[in-house]
Design an enzyme around this catalytic site. Structure first.
Site, PDB file in Angstrom:
ATOM      1  N   GLY A 270      28.685 -43.114-102.016  1.00  0.00           N
ATOM      2  CA  GLY A 270      29.055 -43.357-103.401  1.00  0.00           C
ATOM      3  C   GLY A 270      27.880 -43.170-104.337  1.00  0.00           C
ATOM      4  N   HIS A 304      26.429 -51.835-109.032  1.00  0.00           N
ATOM      5  CA  HIS A 304      25.880 -52.060-107.691  1.00  0.00           C
ATOM      6  C   HIS A 304      24.478 -51.456-107.579  1.00  0.00           C
ATOM      7  CE1 HIS A 304      26.332 -52.200-103.142  1.00  0.00           C
ATOM      8  NE2 HIS A 304      25.385 -51.293-103.281  1.00  0.00           N
ATOM      9  N   GLU A 305      24.346 -50.199-108.000  1.00  0.00           N
ATOM     10  CA  GLU A 305      23.040 -49.543-107.889  1.00  0.00           C
ATOM     11  C   GLU A 305      22.015 -50.166-108.830  1.00  0.00           C
ATOM     12  OE1 GLU A 305      22.886 -47.720-105.339  1.00  0.00           O
ATOM     13  OE2 GLU A 305      25.057 -47.696-105.106  1.00  0.00           O
ATOM     14  N   GLU A 327      22.775 -54.739 -99.154  1.00  0.00           N
ATOM     15  CA  GLU A 327      24.034 -54.191 -99.662  1.00  0.00           C
ATOM     16  C   GLU A 327      25.018 -55.285-100.082  1.00  0.00           C
ATOM     17  OE1 GLU A 327      24.170 -51.298-100.494  1.00  0.00           O
ATOM     18  OE2 GLU A 327      22.539 -50.404 -99.364  1.00  0.00           O
TER      19      GLU A 327
END
Length: 857
Positions: A270, A304-305, A327
């Site tokens: 992703g 998220h990143e 993660e």
């Protein structure tokens, strides 16, 4: 070249004597279409002068190695992706001059040629051990250093790395190409796996965000041929909300100098959290209409990143044992931010519907493992980017927040970042801060939740008196024989009654209790004396990680009122329970298919609809008994078509249902409707047959055997893009002929020259077949090719071949027996290969159990 398998013990031994100061990496990207020139100079210290060590490099050749002014013989010191470093001094300088190779696998330095304009685009993907594909490096997360990149490339390119992009300097002309050199400033001390290089004639959009330390430049980049589709304003808006939320939550300013987000072709995952230069899969540039679920998912991925800039990049795991924490934390933090700081306020519902479903599936495979997995070496790491590492870990982390309290959890995080900035940590460091902030001892919690595998099943057990009230009530907890751990859970118990509504009966929550349970049986006095409801729902509000079961009365109520819930969360929990029952052989697949189809009309939760469409397809194809499959397939196709035609014009549901119908139909009678929608002879109100939807119809027609090479080629002429080529390859492979399947097999299995995305497309078409006899010859061929195919390919391509060409649709005892025989004979094969085959086999084992239950009705 996969590269030598670095072990945890080797990494610990190397880190015990080395400290790396800096890398100076000089790259020339103008040397040809296959190779690049790479020169690395590393300065480092050794606490045991005279000791030997090694540095990592995957390269076509090494031209020169100089250690502390002495030239070493490359042929003598370079082998198996390592360069031996004998007799180190206290202070060392190493220079390695080598020829690297571009990849088309999404690993290392990936090279892509855009078929629209023949422009070249490069990007890196280094997690887990692939920075060694671009420069010589001590490839482990706890040997942080400062990195300085100097890059020579065509002058019309943009070059992006972790540091702000400098002004280029002219570097002459070579082979008619004007060149330039970009000399980046050194980075902060970071791990090699989050370094990055992106180069090519990318288009960019600029913005900025105000942060605690000042204004930070923002950039969004994509290929020129996709610029018209880039909705940069939406991306910037989400990014800025994330900056504000995370700086406040973590009480720590953004750690880097700028923040670029680059959408790249043929990407394996992703996204990747490269420091200040995040790379994303290009499907997030929406060139056609997509579901709202995908838009929401892109927002989550962006956040998220961004969360990784603090957790993972500023503070980094010592070794890959804590990959799960890296993660899972980003999953928790991004979902929290999405729910509290963006328009996606129901993000935790989406998490429960989608991510937890992934975790439950992964946790019931033979390859399941504790959240805190034992990563003995790099091959262990490469196969553990899975639903346990991401989704189960995040689910349990969410429980931990509830267990210690949100305020203590945040306080612990802030101290953790303050204390360990730019360093490396282990899980114990975070748990220690959490214990201090909350006053709770977390050793037992960690042992039960992080160090054991498997999912528990929770069931209500009760007696009802003559007045219809509970005279006793308990929740029982079970586990599998392989993973017998019983865990503590905090769960909600909802009681629902049938009530008349404006459009029919609805289910209204009339009671709710939140309780703690543990062990095999927990008696609950809170429920004794309460009137038995029409439907009792364990884990209401989705607090716990565990499978739930419905009692007989509750299941009957749910089946009779498929649209009874007015809220999507309890509806998704009940649907999830019936899905688990179907997968576990406790409910006939035909009943599940009918229940889901009756639950879909009017569904507005995009992610729930997407998940249901995937589950109902699997139930029809794999879990239905073979003698009932044609009947169920016909029901599914006709129902999806009818639902699409009656859905609200222009709605997300209409779009998803049309895609699902076209993607699943095997009914020749659908040809006329599909072709009419493709040509525009017919239309659905509010539905635009855009580029991607055209391909969906063409692939459907190909699978029905009524779209030939010429029609597929004509469609490719309309869309001569990289994506168009992938869609055409999938359509060709989907044709229901022995020749088409053999051609697909030859292109992707017998040869090894397709890119990662093209292998994925060809395998998807290969698997699509309503005539199962076409796949039967490949049971033997599949198992015969495995060892060689894996050995000859990178991990990314190997996983796509071994996972993608397994003939799942057969779902037969013969297929399971063949896989069992291969696993028994190849126990010592590569761990990633064994795991992938075992997971494929597990899918068939579960399907056979479900088929037998469906056979009994």
């Amino acid at each position: 070249m996969p590269g030598k398998n670095l072990t945890r013990d080797e990494a610990a031994s190397r880190a015990s004597i080395l400290r790396v100061d800096s890398y100076d990496v000089r790259l020339d990207l103008t040397t040809g279409p296959e190779n690049f020139h790479t020169v690395t100079t590393v300065t480092f210290t050794c606490s045991e002068p005279g000791a030997d060590s090694f540095i990592d490099l995957i390269a076509d050749s090494v031209e020169k190695v100089t250690l502390n002014g002495v030239d070493l013989d490359p042929a003598a010191v370079f082998a198996d992706s390592r360069i031996a470093l004998p007799g180190l001094a206290a202070e060392n300088e190493l220079t390695v001059d080598a020829t690297g190779r571009y990849t088309n696998t999404g690993e290392g330095l990936h090279r892509f040629v855009d078929p629209v304009d023949n422009e070249v685009y490069l990007y890196t993907q280094f997690e887990v051990p692939d920075s060694r594909r671009m420069y010589a490096v001590f490839e482990q997360p706890d040997l942080k250093a400062s990195f300085r990149f100097t890059v020579t490339a065509p002058a019309h390119w943009k070059v992006i790395s972790n540091s702000p992009t400098p002004a280029p300097e002219a570097a002459g002309v070579a082979d008619g190409v004007e060149r330039a050199t970009w000399a980046f400033e050194p980075t902060q001390r970071i791990s090699s796996y989050i370094t990055a290089l992106i180069a090519g004639p990318y288009d960019e959009v600029r913005d900025e965000v105000k942060t605690r330390k000042g204004v930070v430049p923002l950039g969004v980049f994509c290929r020129k041929s996709l610029t018209q589709y880039l909705d940069a304003d939406n991306i910037f808006d989400c990014t800025k909300k994330g900056f504000a939320f995370f700086e406040e939550e973590f009480d720590q300013p953004y750690p880097f100098e700028k923040y670029d987000q680059i959408f790249t072709p043929e990407y394996n995952m992703g996204a990747m959290e490269n420091a200040g230069a995040v790379t994303f899969v290009e499907v997030y540039v929406f060139r056609s209409k997509v579901s709202e679920a995908k838009i929401e998912r892109r927002a989550l991925t962006i956040l998220h990143e961004l969360a990784h800039m603090w957790f993972g990049n500023l503070v980094t795991m010592k070794w890959w044992d804590d990959l799960w924490l890296n993660e899972s934390f980003a999953e928790w933090a991004s979902t929290t931010c999405q729910a509290e700081a963006t328009e996606w306020t129901s993000a935790w519902t989406t998490f429960g519907t989608s991510e937890k479903a992934w975790a439950y599936t992964q946790d019931q495979l033979s390859s399941t493992h504790p959240i805190a997995a034992d990563m003995r070496h790099l091959e262990d790491v490469e196969v553990n980017f899975d639903g346990i590492t991401y989704a189960k870990g995040a689910s349990v982390l969410k429980q931990l927040v509830a267990y210690v309290g949100r305020e203590p959890f945040v306080a612990a995080l802030r101290e953790y970042f303050r204390k360990h900035a730019w360093g490396n940590t282990t899980l114990a460091d975070l748990l220690g801060e959490l214990e201090k902030a909350s006053g709770r001892e977390l050793g037992e919690w960690s042992k039960l939740w992080l160090e054991t595998a498997g999912v528990n099943t929770l069931r209500p057990v009760f007696e009802v008196d003559a007045d219809g009230r509970y005279s006793s009530f308990a929740i029982t907890q079970t586990a599998t024989e392989e993973y017998p751990t019983l865990r503590p859970h905090r769960i909600g118990i909802g009681r629902y009654a049938v009530r008349p509504g404006a459009d029919g009966d609805v289910l209204e929550r009339v009671g709710y209790d939140e309780v703690d349970i543990a062990g095999e049986r927990t008696d609950l006095s809170e429920l004794v004396g309460q009137e038995q409801p029409d439907l009792l729902l364990l884990n209401d509000d989705d607090l716990a990680y565990g499978k739930i079961r419905l009692d007989e009365r509750s299941l009957a109520t749910a089946l009779s009122l498929p649209r009874g819930f007015t809220d999507s969360l309890p509806r998704s929990l009940v649907l999830g329970a019936t899905w688990d029952m179907t997968r576990d052989g406790e409910m006939p697949a035909r009943d599940f298919v009918r229940f889901v189809l009756e639950s879909m009309p009017g569904e507005t939760d995009s992610t729930l609809l997407r998940v249901l469409l995937g589950q109902v397809s699997t139930a029809a194809r794999l879990y239905t008994a073979p003698e009932h499959r044609s009947e169920v397939s016909a029901l599914l196709s006709s129902s999806l078509r009818s639902l699409a035609e009656t859905a609200e014009a222009g709605s997300d549901a209409q779009f998803q249902l049309v895609e699902a119908w076209a993607g699943s139909t095997s009914d020749p009678a659908d040809e006329a409707r599909l072709r009419a929608l493709l040509t525009g002879a017919e239309s659905l109100p509010g539905l635009t047959t855009d580029t991607e939807l055209r391909w969906t119809f063409v692939k459907a027609l190909a699978a029905l055997g009524v779209a030939d090479d010429i029609e597929i080629e004509t469609e490719l002429d309309r869309d001569p893009t990289a994506t168009g080529k992938e869609r055409a390859a999938e359509a060709l492979a989907a044709r229901p002929t022995a020749e088409a399947k053999a051609d697909a097999w030859a292109k992707a299995v017998e040869r090894n020259d397709l890119s990662n995305q093209m292998v994925e497309a060809v395998s998807a078409g290969f698997r699509r077949s309503s005539d199962l006899s076409l796949l039967e010859p490949y049971v033997e061929k599949y198992h015969a090719m495995l060892v060689d195919a894996w050995a000859e390919r990178s991990v990314a391509i190997g996983e796509r071949v071994v996972g993608g060409f397994y003939p799942f649709s057969l779902a037969s005892q013969e297929l399971k027996d063949a896989s069992d025989a291969w696993l028994a004979a190849n126990a010592d094969a590569a761990p990633g290969l064994v795991r992938t085959v075992a997971e494929n086999r597990d899918t068939i084992s579960r399907a056979l159990v479900a088929q037998e239950r469906d056979r009994r009705g």
